[in-house]
Design a protein around this motif. Structure first.
Motif, short mmCIF file in Angstrom:
data_model
loop_
_atom_site.label_atom_id
_atom_site.label_comp_id
_atom_site.label_asym_id
_atom_site.label_seq_id
_atom_site.Cartn_x
_atom_site.Cartn_y
_atom_site.Cartn_z
N CYS A 7 1.56 -6.85 -0.74
CA CYS A 7 2.40 -5.90 -0.71
C CYS A 7 2.09 -5.07 -1.67
N THR A 8 1.92 -3.68 -1.54
CA THR A 8 1.49 -2.77 -2.64
C THR A 8 2.26 -1.56 -3.11
N ALA A 9 3.42 -1.40 -2.23
CA ALA A 9 4.30 -0.38 -2.51
C ALA A 9 5.69 -0.53 -1.70
N SER A 10 6.51 0.38 -2.06
CA SER A 10 7.85 0.13 -1.50
C SER A 10 7.87 0.34 -0.25
N PHE A 48 -2.72 -5.27 10.11
CA PHE A 48 -1.18 -4.86 10.36
C PHE A 48 -0.93 -4.15 9.20
N PHE A 49 -0.28 -2.80 9.28
CA PHE A 49 0.35 -2.13 8.34
C PHE A 49 1.99 -2.19 8.57
N PHE A 50 2.61 -2.48 7.70
CA PHE A 50 4.17 -2.53 7.83
C PHE A 50 4.98 -1.67 6.99
N PRO A 51 5.77 -1.05 7.55
CA PRO A 51 6.49 0.30 6.83
C PRO A 51 7.13 -0.06 5.48
N TYR A 52 7.24 -1.41 5.03
CA TYR A 52 8.04 -1.41 3.80
C TYR A 52 6.87 -1.84 2.70
N GLY A 53 5.44 -1.42 3.10
CA GLY A 53 4.67 -1.48 2.04
C GLY A 53 3.56 -2.90 2.03
N SER A 54 3.80 -3.50 3.15
CA SER A 54 2.93 -4.59 3.24
C SER A 54 1.87 -4.60 4.29
N THR A 55 0.84 -5.24 3.96
CA THR A 55 -0.44 -5.10 5.06
C THR A 55 -0.90 -6.70 5.00
N VAL A 56 -1.33 -6.94 6.37
CA VAL A 56 -1.59 -8.44 6.78
C VAL A 56 -3.10 -8.13 7.27
N PHE A 57 -4.14 -9.05 6.70
CA PHE A 57 -5.45 -8.99 7.10
C PHE A 57 -5.76 -10.15 7.77
N GLU A 70 -7.43 0.20 -1.26
CA GLU A 70 -7.76 1.23 -2.06
C GLU A 70 -7.95 2.79 -1.28
N GLN A 71 -8.51 2.75 0.03
CA GLN A 71 -8.67 3.72 0.87
C GLN A 71 -7.24 4.34 1.29
N ASN A 72 -6.49 3.43 1.20
CA ASN A 72 -5.09 3.86 1.79
C ASN A 72 -4.09 4.01 0.66
N LYS A 73 -4.47 4.10 -0.72
CA LYS A 73 -3.54 4.34 -1.90
C LYS A 73 -2.85 5.59 -2.01
N GLU A 74 -3.24 6.58 -1.12
CA GLU A 74 -2.36 7.84 -1.07
C GLU A 74 -1.16 7.81 -0.31
N TYR A 75 -1.26 6.87 0.29
CA TYR A 75 0.00 6.52 1.38
C TYR A 75 1.05 5.67 0.69
N GLU A 76 0.87 5.07 -0.49
CA GLU A 76 1.69 4.14 -1.25
C GLU A 76 2.86 4.87 -1.63
N GLU A 77 3.99 4.88 -1.08
CA GLU A 77 5.21 5.34 -1.73
C GLU A 77 5.93 4.43 -2.80
N GLN A 78 6.01 4.92 -3.90
CA GLN A 78 6.53 4.03 -5.26
C GLN A 78 5.73 2.58 -5.24
N PRO A 79 4.49 2.85 -5.61
CA PRO A 79 3.54 1.66 -5.88
C PRO A 79 4.12 0.41 -6.98
#
Length: 263
Positions: A7-10, A48-57, A70-79
């Motif tokens: 989980c990297t962001a809000s 899998f990318f989840f709308p509440y800031g979580s990613t599962v590999f 790192e590549q998707n850092k620009e999409y993080e809202e309120q890291p």
């Protein structure tokens, strides 16, 4: 093989991410509000990318996971201040279960992985809430201690207002997102997979952790109210002393005018 949840962001802007991935030629599918990406090459596996800031590999090594994040850092809202992560291993077996952080899948189907990923993603999201509340308690635990020892809170009105603002923001931030910990709507359509989600939620103890989270939010609410009461008390005390000062001035002026004829 390895499975990791972060989980990297809000929040993530799922629709924007999905369109961007399609433009890049990635093999992506949208399941309600969750993006599935079939990774290839060095990052082979399912993401899998989840709308509440979580990613599962699933099936990616840690270096590949970090690279994708790192590549998707620009999409993080309120890291988040500190990235929350869970690690597991997985394999395909006869019956689905999770034992000692090893996930046994009933098959290698994407939807089976997604069903379990919902629980993993919620767990790391819940972990960010738990970390935020821990920090809040660490920063405010001296307040009730001061009240118990001295009968008052040793903060100025400005400091009390600041603390109330911090508590209000923290509580609202969690309250606005706590609904992501409910059973996902994905299972309205794929109810036959809900047992995989329930298995994951049970293993990760999501139910009792959410209950503890709500109890801690109640404590923050009580602390917020206590600060409000103290602020009102300080304001009332200041008004009382102001009134007392005015009365004393009135008495002195009356004595000077009517008794001593000084004015």
């Amino acid at each position: 093989m390895e499975c990791r949840a972060y989980c990297t962001a809000s929040a993530y802007p799922i629709k924007a991410m999905y369109e961007r991935f399609k433009q890049m030629g990635a093999n992506v599918t949208l399941y309600r509000d969750v993006i599935h990406m079939a990774a290839a090459g060095d990052m082979a596996g399912d993401i899998f990318f989840f709308p509440y800031g979580s990613t599962v590999f699933w099936g990616s090594n840690i270096e590949s996971c970090v690279s994708v994040l790192e590549q998707n850092k620009e999409y993080e809202e309120q890291p988040v201040d500190e990235i929350e992560m869970d690690e597991f291993t997985f394999l395909v077996g006869d019956a689905p279960k999770i034992v000692e952080d090893e996930i046994i899948l009933p098959n290698n189907d994407v939807l089976s992985k997604l069903a379990i990923s919902h629980g993993l993603a919620q767990s790391v999201k819940l972990g960010t809430f738990e970390s935020a509340l821990r920090k809040t308690f660490d920063h405010t635990k001296h307040i009730p201690e001061d009240l118990a020892r001295h009968g008052r809170i040793s903060l100025s009105r400005k400091e009390i207002r600041r603390k109330m603002g911090e508590l209000f923001l923290e509580r609202n931030s969690i309250n606005l997102h706590v609904d992501v910990l409910d059973t996902p709507e994905f299972f309205w359509e794929y109810s036959e997979l809900e047992h995989l989600y329930a298995m994951t939620a049970n293993y990760l103890d999501l139910g009792s952790r959410v209950e503890v989270l709500n109890q801690r939010l109640d404590v923050i609410h009580e602390l917020f109210e206590m600060l409000g009461t103290e602020l009102n008390h300080q304001h009332s005390s200041r008004l009382e002393w102001t009134i007392i000062g005015l009365i004393i001035m009135e008495v002195i002026l009356t004595l000077l005018r009517d008794v001593f004829r000084a004015i």
